[in-house]
Design an enzyme around this catalytic site. Structure first.
Site, PDB file in Angstrom:
ATOM      1  CG  ASP A   3      31.087  33.617  44.940  1.00 13.14           C
ATOM      2  OD1 ASP A   3      30.629  33.553  46.105  1.00 13.14           O
ATOM      3  OD2 ASP A   3      31.828  34.553  44.573  1.00 13.14           O
TER       4      ASP A   3
HETATM    5  C1  BGC Z   1      31.936  36.088  47.765  1.00 10.64           C
HETATM    6  C2  BGC Z   1      32.797  34.915  48.171  1.00 10.64           C
HETATM    7  C3  BGC Z   1      32.434  34.486  49.570  1.00 10.64           C
HETATM    8  C4  BGC Z   1      30.956  34.133  49.605  1.00 10.64           C
HETATM    9  C5  BGC Z   1      30.466  33.661  50.946  1.00 10.64           C
HETATM   10  C6  BGC Z   1      30.456  35.843  47.995  1.00 10.64           C
HETATM   11  O1  BGC Z   1      29.766  37.030  47.941  1.00 10.64           O
HETATM   12  O2  BGC Z   1      32.169  36.400  46.420  1.00 10.64           O
HETATM   13  O3  BGC Z   1      34.159  35.260  48.090  1.00 10.64           O
HETATM   14  O4  BGC Z   1      33.229  33.430  49.987  1.00 10.64           O
HETATM   15  O5  BGC Z   1      30.211  35.272  49.255  1.00 10.64           O
HETATM   16  O6  BGC Z   1      30.375  34.674  51.853  1.00 10.64           O
END
Ligand code: BGC
Length: 704
Positions: free
Chosen positions: A234
């Site tokens: 993540d």
């Molecule tokens: C989220 C993810 C997301 C990523 C990219 C993170 O804050 O938890 O689900 O895909 O950001 O935007």
């Protein structure tokens, strides 16, 4: 030569620097390619409800293109409410085709975490509280995405069940609960549906950060399950060069712009050069990435081109939205409303005209358009009906504005966030209470004058939002008061709630004859809702989660901890173990407001002639379902299994199978529902019904 062998050969031709470039972000949503070897970069994009708009490569700033508007799909909770595997495949296919159409390789979806508490801010991105329902829909979704030469990225592995302290919260969980509740949907999407990638979660499990976890990534994912896809972190979930490099994580992504300083960038190169980390660790990661690229035909071969904003995509979004609407209550059979008889209609409530597609966190998108409920109603009724709209309630506009992109700030600690939120709270506009009272009074006066009133309230992405959990299930913006007063004045008011998670309704539910639940229904959500209200569509949605009376009736709060320790180790103990959602409420006899699986129709279905036949790995349950009414309709028949001699750690019942069947008026069909994981070790009762608490047929099976 197979993909892996080819990848191994390619890796041998690469310099350390080139390899390192491929395993971390060199832009916010992109890794580096190796032009010398014709290896392209890997392009990723959020998210679950449509392909997100373009950002500056190294800044959380929307570029502002006019060509990145997309099809806006119903949220995953809405999709789950359809209980329709075909629609799940088709939604995945639409998303995959749009992602490819936008030139993406990896779409960061679907979110499949289990809804442990109704307060989790990201629940709208997730399917259900039930592992079986989640996997039955998420797996075809992934297959749909990947039929378009795009990789799905199932997220967030694992136990990402809250937003509060999400970067540091440390989950303590019993093995059984991990295996029975939180992992099955990951297993099915990653292994059975072969998702090419998976996103690690921000949180910790038993002291280890998920994106560096030996237990999750190595012991379970790679060794036990044999997963050979790509593990992506993540954004900002990696914390240590050595741990990450030696773990089964393949790509580090983050939210900061110092790409060379990511843990798996320069710091890793230095450690490898010093001999502190073996270069083979990097090779393994690059091989996985190259295999993914080959699977998507990125390194040669014919690759599908995709397409976005097609009429078929919009049609599919509409079909899913239609099947997602849940008719919760229709006591006096006042619904459907008759369009022909309505000359004057009053619509009350901000959610009638609220645009949701641009909010929620990383799931936000630029929708090509979004039909609001009000627009849906007006376009359905046409010009002979005078539709009068009043807001009835409002949010606080003043608390909204901020110059900084939330994602840029997302690695901030809770304390800093708290400070920010206090700052914005202090901005709460003066006179808000007065303004709300005026809006309410106006609505109540009008409600008396109009025979037909529809009140559309609920939540928006101020509550259903990444990075925050709700503190309770109460309706925001003094809506309870509004609904009560309107219902007192006009008891026949149709109440509609839209949102991604359940709300408390106790203050007015007994006064309302009719109640419809509408989710975030995508670009055609308003059309679908209007069609249900006016009977063009017979509702067939069923709740994919328990609608508790209040959040304390949910096991995470009643038995477990949520959000866990607010300092120190930030532990959260999942003491409720496997008693999640209805498994708790049914076992411990805690009455929900609306139970798991509930959803009414404008027709009635009867169940008969149930029998069960043992087959491999389960039981085939047969049952005749008859449409007793005069309207065509669809019913999701559900099969729950109950052990006859239950031990203390077994739930009263568990969903093991379902089938959705469409029936013409008076038509009867025998359905066959496969109930999985029925092993014959115990005497059981197979319960077949219209919801978890509306069981119509029971078959007992002695162990065999
Ligand atoms: C989220 C993810 C997301 C990523 C990219 C993170 O804050 O938890 O689900 O895909 O950001 O935007």
């Amino acid at each position: 030569m197979d993909y892996r062998e080819k990848a191994k050969e390619l890796v041998q031709q690469m310099t350390l620097e080139e390899k390192i470039g491929m395993i971390h972000g060199e832009q916010l949503f992109q890794t580096a390619g190796v032009p010398r070897l014709e290896i392209p970069p890997l392009k990723m994009s959020d998210g679950p409800m449509g392909v997100r708009h373009e950002f500056e490569p190294a800044q959380w700033k929307t570029i502002g293109y006019s060509d990145d508007y997309v099809t806006y799909l119903p949220c995953n909770s809405a999709l789950a409410a359809t209980w329709n595997r075909r629609l799940a495949y088709e939604m995945g296919e639409v998303l995959g085709e749009e992602a490819r159409g936008r030139g993406k390789d990896v779409i960061l979806a679907p979110g499949i975490n289990i809804k442990r508490s109704p307060l989790c801010g990201r629940n709208f991105e997730y399917f259900s509280e039930d592992p079986y329902l989640t996997k039955e829909l998420a797996a075809p979704f992934v297959e749909g995405v990947q039929s378009c030469d795009v990789a799905a990225c199932v997220k967030h592995f694992a136990l990402n069940n809250q937003e509060t302290n999400r970067l540091i919260v440390d989950v303590e969980i019993e093995e059984k609960a991990l295996r029975d509740i939180y992992l099955p949907a990951f297993y099915d999407t990653l292994i059975k549906a072969k998702s090419h990638s998976v996103m690690g979660a921000y949180n910790k499990i038993r002291g280890e950060h998920c994106c560096q976890s030996k237990y999750l990534l190595e012991d379970i994912l790679r060794k036990e399950w044999g997963y050979d896809g790509v593990v992506i972190s993540d954004w900002g979930a990696v914390h240590d060069t050595e741990l990450a490099a030696n773990s089964q994580l393949d790509i580090e992504m983050s939210v900061t712009y110092d790409f060379d300083q990511y843990f798996m960038a320069e710091p890793l190169r230095e450690k490898i050069e010093k001999g502190e980390i073996a270069e083979e660790q990097v090779d393994e990661k690059v091989i996985n990435i190259l295999v993914l690229m080959m699977r998507l035909h990125m390194l040669g071969g014919e690759r599908k081109a995709g397409a976005y904003n097609t009429p078929i995509h919009r049609q599919r979004a509409l079909e899913t939205a239609r099947e997602s609407v849940v008719l919760l209550k229709n006591e006096k059979k006042r619904l459907p409303l008759k369009a022909e008889n309505v000359r004057k209609l009053l619509v009350i409530g901000e959610n009638a005209e609220c645009i949701h597609s641009n909010g929620g966190g990383s799931a936000e998108i630029k929708a090509l358009y979004e039909i609001t409920p009000l627009m849906g109603i007006k376009t359905l009724l046409g010009g002979n009906t005078q539709v009068h709209y009043v807001k009835g309630y409002c949010r606080d506009e003043a608390s909204k504005e901020s110059d900084v992109n939330w994602q840029e700030d997302s690695l901030k600690g809770e304390a800093e966030k708290e400070e920010d939120s206090q700052k914005s709270a202090s901005k709460i506009s003066k006179g808000l209470a007065e303004k709300r009272k005026c809006l309410r009074d106006e609505a109540v006066v009008l409600a008396k004058e109009y025979e037909q009133v529809i009140l559309i309230g609920g939540l928006n992405h101020e509550q259903d939002s990444e990075g925050n959990d709700r503190s309770d299930m109460k309706l925001p913006y003094e809506q309870d008061l509004l609904i009560q007063e309107v219902l007192k004045t006009n008891p026949d008011t149709t109440v509609v709630m839209t949102g991604g998670s359940p709300v408390e309704m106790g203050e007015w539910l007994s006064m309302a004859h009719t109640l419809v639940w509408g989710w975030y229904g995508g670009m055609e959500g308003g059309t679908a809702l209007a069609e249900v209200l006016f009977g063009r569509v017979n509702p067939s949605g069923k709740l994919p989660e328990t609608f508790y009376k209040k959040h304390t009736d949910c096991s995470a709060h009643a038995l477990g901890e949520f959000p866990g320790e607010e300092k120190g180790d930030y532990k959260v103990h999942y003491k409720e173990s496997i008693f999640v959602g209805y498994r708790y409420n049914d076992t411990f006899e805690v009455e929900p407001e609306f139970c798991f699986g509930h959803g009414l129709s404008y027709t009635e279905f009867s169940y008969g002639n149930a029998r069960a036949e043992r087959v491999e790995n389960g039981v085939n349950v047969f049952c005749t379902i008859t449409n007793e009414g005069t309207r065509k309709g669809a019913e999701s028949a559900q099969v729950y299994v109950t052990p006859l001699h239950k031990s203390k750690d077994e739930p009263f019942q568990e969903l093991r199978g379902f089938e959705k069947v469409e029936l013409e008026p008076q038509e009867a069909k025998e359905v066959c529902i496969f109930a999985e994981n029925v092993t014959g070790e115990k005497d059981i009762e197979i319960r077949i019904g219209s919801s978890s608490r509306d069981i119509r047929q029971v078959v007992k099976l002695a162990k065999w």
